[in-house]
Design an enzyme around this catalytic site. Structure first.
Site, PDB file in Angstrom:
ATOM      1  N   SER A 214      60.092 -24.041  25.813  1.00  0.00           N
ATOM      2  CA  SER A 214      59.399 -25.231  26.211  1.00  0.00           C
ATOM      3  C   SER A 214      57.971 -25.137  26.644  1.00  0.00           C
ATOM      4  O   SER A 214      57.956 -23.727  27.144  1.00  0.00           O
ATOM      5  CB  SER A 214      60.166 -25.984  27.311  1.00  0.00           C
ATOM      6  OG  SER A 214      59.385 -26.901  27.830  1.00  0.00           O
TER       7      SER A 214
ATOM      8  N   TYR B   7      63.805 -25.050  35.989  1.00  0.00           N
ATOM      9  CA  TYR B   7      63.598 -25.372  34.436  1.00  0.00           C
ATOM     10  C   TYR B   7      62.521 -24.352  33.714  1.00  0.00           C
ATOM     11  O   TYR B   7      62.726 -23.767  32.964  1.00  0.00           O
ATOM     12  CB  TYR B   7      63.309 -26.728  34.163  1.00  0.00           C
ATOM     13  CG  TYR B   7      63.171 -27.178  32.772  1.00  0.00           C
ATOM     14  CD1 TYR B   7      64.458 -27.308  31.863  1.00  0.00           C
ATOM     15  CD2 TYR B   7      62.056 -27.356  31.991  1.00  0.00           C
ATOM     16  CE1 TYR B   7      64.143 -27.746  30.534  1.00  0.00           C
ATOM     17  CE2 TYR B   7      61.906 -27.469  30.580  1.00  0.00           C
ATOM     18  CZ  TYR B   7      63.118 -27.925  30.039  1.00  0.00           C
ATOM     19  OH  TYR B   7      63.002 -28.100  28.396  1.00  0.00           O
TER      20      TYR B   7
END
Length: 282
Positions: free
Chosen positions: A176, A189
């Site tokens: 990501s 995350y």
């Protein structure tokens, strides 16, 4: 409340009252000259393949004539994706290492080998830092990061025990852009995706003698559910003039899996419409 918000945005979109510039966006439909890749009998395993980006990856490899199996914790969506694509579905919670390894063992026994692994599964777990719990942080890492190690290790063990069984292999990890960009409350995350980026080049070195390349893909804003509800402002802030979709990531997975692309190794391919290179001050 979120549903009402999206309903209002959809009404604005349909009536031409969406917020932001009215400049026409670029089409996201398939363009003439789209390349259709057909593989030999490749065996592909995808984690988190029931919906969103994972489903698009499953569909893309099936379209390329690959044998595809995927796992997911969502049984209903998994069965629907399997029925729609012809892929094999295994209900697995990737946080359960024994269950994930058992799934891989069944595939290796049935197929003899796995040619491509796409480690896609991931959860967000966004929560303000002061409200977060240690177990929440551990849960995100156990979902987003540890399965990359588990699947790669299992393939390495298999290939090492069966020297000469294959000279082709691909591991593709879905990272990501948050591995290098953050907002408040995304600690778990960000840590997991930073780990995926680093683990990718480490695995690349370890798996090189086995003929396996390892790369990762860092998507930016990929809209899976409510694309028509996005505003012109949403799209036009991107240098590419649109928000991304799941197929943008799936096409890169297929590209990296092409046998001719073995010189791409240990890389992080950013797919974000140019946003990480856009200088923004408010």
């Amino acid at each position: 409340m979120a549903d009402n918000y999206l309903e209002r945005k959809m009404e604005d979109y349909r009536s031409g009252k969406s917020v932001g510039s009215k400049t026409k966006r670029l089409s996201t439909m398939s363009k003439p000259g789209t390349i259709n890749v057909k593989f030999p009998s490749r065996r592909v395993f995808i984690t988190g393949g029931a919906s969103g980006i994972g489903r698009a990856i499953v569909a893309a490899f099936r379209k390329a004539d690959c044998r595809v199996a995927f796992c997911d914790i969502d049984t209903k969506a998994g069965n629907a994706t399997a029925q729609a694509t012809g892929a094999q579905f295994y209900p697995v919670d990737v946080r359960d290492v024994d269950a994930l390894e058992a799934c891989l063992a069944r595939l290796l026994d049935a197929w003899g080998d796995i040619d491509v692994i796409v480690n896609n599964v991931g959860v967000g777990g966004f929560v303000p830092l002061v409200e977060s719990k240690i177990e929440d942080f551990d849960n995100v890492l156990a979902t987003n990061l540890r399965p990359v190690f588990v699947t790669s290790r299992r393939l390495a063990i298999h290939r090492t025990k069966n020297v000469g069984v294959a000279t082709y292999g691909r591991i593709i990890n879905i990272c990501s852009t948050r591995y290098l960009q953050s907002e408040a409350g995304t600690e778990g995350y960000a840590a997991s995706k930073g780990g995926v980026a680093s683990l990718t080049h480490s695995l690349m070195m370890s798996l090189a003698p086995l003929g396996i390349t390892v790369n990762c893909i860092s998507p930016g804003w990929i809209e899976n559910a409510e694309y028509p509800a996005l505003t012109d402002a949403d799209h036009l802030q991107h240098p590419s003039r649109r928000v991304g979709n799941a197929e943008d990531v799936a096409r890169m997975c297929v590209f990296l899996a092409m046998p001719e692309n073995d010189f791409i190794n240990g890389e992080n391919m950013v797919i974000d419409g140019g946003m990480t290179h856009k200088m923004i001050y408010v």
